[in-house]
Design a protein around this motif. Structure first.
Motif, PDB file in Angstrom:
ATOM      1  N   LYS A  67       0.832  -1.206   0.000  1.00 31.84           N
ATOM      2  CA  LYS A  67       0.000   0.000   0.000  1.00 31.84           C
ATOM      3  C   LYS A  67       0.865   1.255   0.000  1.00 31.84           C
ATOM      4  CE  LYS A  67      -3.705   2.273   2.600  1.00 31.84           C
ATOM      5  NZ  LYS A  67      -4.590   2.199   3.798  1.00 31.84           N
ATOM      6  N   ARG A  68       1.927   1.242   0.815  1.00 37.33           N
ATOM      7  CA  ARG A  68       2.817   2.405   0.879  1.00 37.33           C
ATOM      8  C   ARG A  68       3.624   2.560  -0.414  1.00 37.33           C
ATOM      9  NH1 ARG A  68       0.743   5.843   3.287  1.00 37.33           N
ATOM     10  NH2 ARG A  68       2.694   6.993   2.991  1.00 37.33           N
ATOM     11  N   LEU A  69       4.020   1.451  -1.010  1.00 40.05           N
ATOM     12  CA  LEU A  69       4.716   1.516  -2.298  1.00 40.05           C
ATOM     13  C   LEU A  69       3.813   2.125  -3.361  1.00 40.05           C
ATOM     14  CD1 LEU A  69       6.530  -1.954  -2.379  1.00 40.05           C
ATOM     15  CD2 LEU A  69       7.631   0.289  -2.275  1.00 40.05           C
ATOM     16  N   GLU A  70       2.561   1.691  -3.354  1.00 39.21           N
ATOM     17  CA  GLU A  70       1.593   2.191  -4.327  1.00 39.21           C
ATOM     18  C   GLU A  70       1.449   3.712  -4.216  1.00 39.21           C
ATOM     19  OE1 GLU A  70      -3.113   1.613  -5.604  1.00 39.21           O
ATOM     20  OE2 GLU A  70      -2.318   0.651  -3.800  1.00 39.21           O
ATOM     21  N   LYS A  71       1.558   4.223  -2.996  1.00 42.52           N
ATOM     22  CA  LYS A  71       1.397   5.660  -2.758  1.00 42.52           C
ATOM     23  C   LYS A  71       2.698   6.433  -3.001  1.00 42.52           C
ATOM     24  CE  LYS A  71      -2.468   5.396   0.481  1.00 42.52           C
ATOM     25  NZ  LYS A  71      -3.368   6.164  -0.415  1.00 42.52           N
ATOM     26  N   GLY A  72       3.756   5.699  -3.416  1.00 48.47           N
ATOM     27  CA  GLY A  72       5.019   6.375  -3.716  1.00 48.47           C
ATOM     28  C   GLY A  72       5.860   6.694  -2.502  1.00 48.47           C
ATOM     29  N   ASP A  73       5.698   5.938  -1.441  1.00 48.93           N
ATOM     30  CA  ASP A  73       6.460   6.143  -0.212  1.00 48.93           C
ATOM     31  C   ASP A  73       7.906   5.675  -0.429  1.00 48.93           C
ATOM     32  OD1 ASP A  73       7.633   6.021   2.332  1.00 48.93           O
ATOM     33  OD2 ASP A  73       5.731   5.551   3.304  1.00 48.93           O
ATOM     34  N   VAL A 107      19.300  -6.732 -11.030  1.00 50.61           N
ATOM     35  CA  VAL A 107      18.546  -6.398  -9.815  1.00 50.61           C
ATOM     36  C   VAL A 107      18.160  -4.916  -9.805  1.00 50.61           C
ATOM     37  CG1 VAL A 107      18.595  -6.329  -7.298  1.00 50.61           C
ATOM     38  CG2 VAL A 107      19.614  -8.260  -8.514  1.00 50.61           C
ATOM     39  N   GLN A 108      19.074  -4.048 -10.188  1.00 49.49           N
ATOM     40  CA  GLN A 108      18.759  -2.616 -10.241  1.00 49.49           C
ATOM     41  C   GLN A 108      17.617  -2.356 -11.204  1.00 49.49           C
ATOM     42  OE1 GLN A 108      21.796   0.447 -10.406  1.00 49.49           O
ATOM     43  NE2 GLN A 108      23.349  -1.019  -9.788  1.00 49.49           N
ATOM     44  N   ASN A 109      17.663  -3.010 -12.337  1.00 49.98           N
ATOM     45  CA  ASN A 109      16.616  -2.826 -13.344  1.00 49.98           C
ATOM     46  C   ASN A 109      15.264  -3.287 -12.807  1.00 49.98           C
ATOM     47  OD1 ASN A 109      15.733  -1.966 -15.859  1.00 49.98           O
ATOM     48  ND2 ASN A 109      15.993  -3.979 -16.785  1.00 49.98           N
ATOM     49  N   VAL A 110      15.262  -4.409 -12.095  1.00 46.39           N
ATOM     50  CA  VAL A 110      14.014  -4.918 -11.506  1.00 46.39           C
ATOM     51  C   VAL A 110      13.445  -3.916 -10.511  1.00 46.39           C
ATOM     52  CG1 VAL A 110      13.060  -6.636  -9.910  1.00 46.39           C
ATOM     53  CG2 VAL A 110      14.432  -7.371 -11.870  1.00 46.39           C
ATOM     54  N   PHE A 111      14.297  -3.374  -9.653  1.00 46.54           N
ATOM     55  CA  PHE A 111      13.822  -2.416  -8.659  1.00 46.54           C
ATOM     56  C   PHE A 111      13.290  -1.132  -9.319  1.00 46.54           C
ATOM     57  CE2 PHE A 111      16.565  -4.526  -5.285  1.00 46.54           C
ATOM     58  CZ  PHE A 111      15.478  -5.015  -4.589  1.00 46.54           C
ATOM     59  N   VAL A 171       9.912  -2.001 -10.728  1.00 52.26           N
ATOM     60  CA  VAL A 171       8.946  -2.130  -9.630  1.00 52.26           C
ATOM     61  C   VAL A 171       8.464  -0.748  -9.194  1.00 52.26           C
ATOM     62  CG1 VAL A 171       8.669  -2.747  -7.200  1.00 52.26           C
ATOM     63  CG2 VAL A 171       9.734  -4.359  -8.776  1.00 52.26           C
ATOM     64  N   TRP A 172       9.401   0.199  -9.076  1.00 58.50           N
ATOM     65  CA  TRP A 172       9.015   1.557  -8.673  1.00 58.50           C
ATOM     66  C   TRP A 172       8.121   2.204  -9.727  1.00 58.50           C
ATOM     67  CZ3 TRP A 172       8.554   4.448  -4.604  1.00 58.50           C
ATOM     68  CH2 TRP A 172       8.411   5.831  -4.737  1.00 58.50           C
ATOM     69  N   GLU A 173       8.482   2.046 -10.988  1.00 55.78           N
ATOM     70  CA  GLU A 173       7.692   2.656 -12.062  1.00 55.78           C
ATOM     71  C   GLU A 173       6.288   2.055 -12.158  1.00 55.78           C
ATOM     72  OE1 GLU A 173      10.178   2.082 -15.470  1.00 55.78           O
ATOM     73  OE2 GLU A 173      11.328   3.922 -15.118  1.00 55.78           O
ATOM     74  N   LYS A 174       6.170   0.765 -11.792  1.00 54.16           N
ATOM     75  CA  LYS A 174       4.881   0.080 -11.897  1.00 54.16           C
ATOM     76  C   LYS A 174       4.272  -0.205 -10.521  1.00 54.16           C
ATOM     77  CE  LYS A 174       6.089  -2.125 -16.289  1.00 54.16           C
ATOM     78  NZ  LYS A 174       6.212  -3.406 -17.032  1.00 54.16           N
ATOM     79  N   ARG A 175       4.670   0.599  -9.540  1.00 61.23           N
ATOM     80  CA  ARG A 175       4.259   0.339  -8.153  1.00 61.23           C
ATOM     81  C   ARG A 175       2.745   0.345  -7.946  1.00 61.23           C
ATOM     82  NH1 ARG A 175       6.373   5.232  -8.861  1.00 61.23           N
ATOM     83  NH2 ARG A 175       5.247   7.110  -8.164  1.00 61.23           N
ATOM     84  N   LYS A 176       2.019   1.069  -8.781  1.00 60.62           N
ATOM     85  CA  LYS A 176       0.566   1.152  -8.602  1.00 60.62           C
ATOM     86  C   LYS A 176      -0.151  -0.128  -9.022  1.00 60.62           C
ATOM     87  CE  LYS A 176       0.276   6.174  -8.871  1.00 60.62           C
ATOM     88  NZ  LYS A 176      -0.356   7.345  -9.523  1.00 60.62           N
ATOM     89  N   ARG A 177       0.607  -1.067  -9.605  1.00 60.67           N
ATOM     90  CA  ARG A 177       0.009  -2.335 -10.022  1.00 60.67           C
ATOM     91  C   ARG A 177       0.319  -3.467  -9.034  1.00 60.67           C
ATOM     92  NH1 ARG A 177       2.066  -2.306 -16.344  1.00 60.67           N
ATOM     93  NH2 ARG A 177       1.550  -0.118 -16.809  1.00 60.67           N
ATOM     94  N   LEU A 178       0.946  -3.132  -7.919  1.00 59.32           N
ATOM     95  CA  LEU A 178       1.422  -4.168  -6.998  1.00 59.32           C
ATOM     96  C   LEU A 178       0.390  -4.613  -5.973  1.00 59.32           C
ATOM     97  CD1 LEU A 178       4.978  -2.736  -6.173  1.00 59.32           C
ATOM     98  CD2 LEU A 178       4.402  -4.462  -7.889  1.00 59.32           C
ATOM     99  N   LYS A 192      19.482  10.262 -13.468  1.00 56.00           N
ATOM    100  CA  LYS A 192      18.241  10.340 -12.684  1.00 56.00           C
ATOM    101  C   LYS A 192      17.012  10.490 -13.581  1.00 56.00           C
ATOM    102  CE  LYS A 192      20.673  12.379  -8.730  1.00 56.00           C
ATOM    103  NZ  LYS A 192      21.006  11.049  -8.220  1.00 56.00           N
ATOM    104  N   VAL A 193      16.977   9.640 -14.590  1.00 55.08           N
ATOM    105  CA  VAL A 193      15.830   9.574 -15.496  1.00 55.08           C
ATOM    106  C   VAL A 193      15.416   8.111 -15.622  1.00 55.08           C
ATOM    107  CG1 VAL A 193      16.530  11.633 -16.788  1.00 55.08           C
ATOM    108  CG2 VAL A 193      17.292   9.366 -17.552  1.00 55.08           C
ATOM    109  N   SER A 194      14.256   7.865 -16.215  1.00 52.47           N
ATOM    110  CA  SER A 194      13.793   6.495 -16.386  1.00 52.47           C
ATOM    111  C   SER A 194      14.567   5.800 -17.501  1.00 52.47           C
ATOM    112  CB  SER A 194      12.296   6.476 -16.712  1.00 52.47           C
ATOM    113  OG  SER A 194      12.075   7.006 -18.004  1.00 52.47           O
ATOM    114  N   ILE A 195      14.558   4.477 -17.474  1.00 55.54           N
ATOM    115  CA  ILE A 195      15.203   3.706 -18.534  1.00 55.54           C
ATOM    116  C   ILE A 195      14.518   3.993 -19.863  1.00 55.54           C
ATOM    117  CG2 ILE A 195      15.639   1.370 -19.395  1.00 55.54           C
ATOM    118  CD1 ILE A 195      16.005   0.470 -16.537  1.00 55.54           C
ATOM    119  N   LYS A 196      13.204   4.196 -19.832  1.00 52.97           N
ATOM    120  CA  LYS A 196      12.454   4.522 -21.047  1.00 52.97           C
ATOM    121  C   LYS A 196      12.979   5.815 -21.666  1.00 52.97           C
ATOM    122  CE  LYS A 196       9.125   4.030 -24.041  1.00 52.97           C
ATOM    123  NZ  LYS A 196       9.165   2.923 -25.023  1.00 52.97           N
ATOM    124  N   THR A 197      13.313   6.801 -20.825  1.00 58.50           N
ATOM    125  CA  THR A 197      13.860   8.065 -21.325  1.00 58.50           C
ATOM    126  C   THR A 197      15.212   7.829 -21.983  1.00 58.50           C
ATOM    127  OG1 THR A 197      12.709   9.361 -19.639  1.00 58.50           O
ATOM    128  CG2 THR A 197      14.632  10.374 -20.659  1.00 58.50           C
TER     129      THR A 197
END
Length: 199
Positions: free
Chosen positions: A13-19, A52-56, A59-66, A157-162
């Motif tokens: 829940k906290r991850l989803e909220k961007g904590d 592992v870094q890529n996975v994390f 996970v952060w970018e898609k946290r609202k789906r967790l 400090k940008v996304s991999i997509k960027t």
């Protein structure tokens, strides 16, 4: 606060909220085990860290789906495995592609004079310098410094997509400037820059 994070549902829940504290707690708890797992899969310390870094990051970018994940631990392990498989497939494809390109490079050099080759190298260097600032910075970090997309993402400090977007744009511009017939040569010269773009 950390005691609360031990509760699986609360952590999600906290991850989803961007904590960010929840995110760092997740990284602290799972990084070591995931790294060892990735290292056993890849047999490569640096590749394991990238995985592992890529996975994390994902996970952060898609946290609202967790929210509906039954087990975060199983999800992370599965994500590491999937990332390893994706990279393995890319490596196999890249190796085959590079072999093909190197063969074409040899053919190119056989029928090209030293002056023509040097002119092309200078043209590519010139056009790299003329790239839009963000594209140029990303391109140089990737091709000249040899950083992975994950490392560039962390550094800038940008996304991999960027990062992927800037790289695609850079190659598109360079192909247009030097001509589509030289695309293969562009790939080889910028794939092994230290051998060609010496100062």
């Amino acid at each position: 606060m950390k005691n609360n994070f031990k509760n699986h549902d609360y952590l999600l829940k906290r991850l989803e909220k961007g904590d960010e504290k929840a995110y760092m707690y997740m990284v602290d708890i799972y990084y070591s085990d995931l790294f060892n797992y990735a290292k056993n899969l890849s047999r490569d310390h640096y590749r394991a860290d990238d995985i592992v870094q890529n996975v994390f990051i994902v996970v952060w970018e898609k946290r609202k789906r967790l929210r509906h994940i039954a087990s975060l631990k199983k999800f992370l392990y599965k994500s590491v495995y999937n990332e390893f498989i994706d990279l393995y497939r890319k490596d196999v494809a890249t190796t085959a592609l590079e072999k093909k390109y190197i063969e074409e490079m040899d053919l190119y050099l056989e029928k090209t004079s030293e002056k023509e080759f040097n002119d092309l190298v200078n043209l590519i260097k010139q056009e790299i310098e003329s790239l839009p600032p963000k594209c140029k910075e990303t391109f140089l970090l990737s091709r000249m410094e040899g950083l992975s997309y994950v490392e560039i993402s962390n550094y800038l400090k940008v996304s991999i997509k960027t990062v992927e977007t800037h790289m695609s744009k850079a190659f598109r511009i360079l192909r247009e400037k030097i001509g589509k017939n030289n695309s293969t040569i562009l790939f080889i010269l910028t794939r092994h820059p230290l051998k060609i773009f010496h100062t």
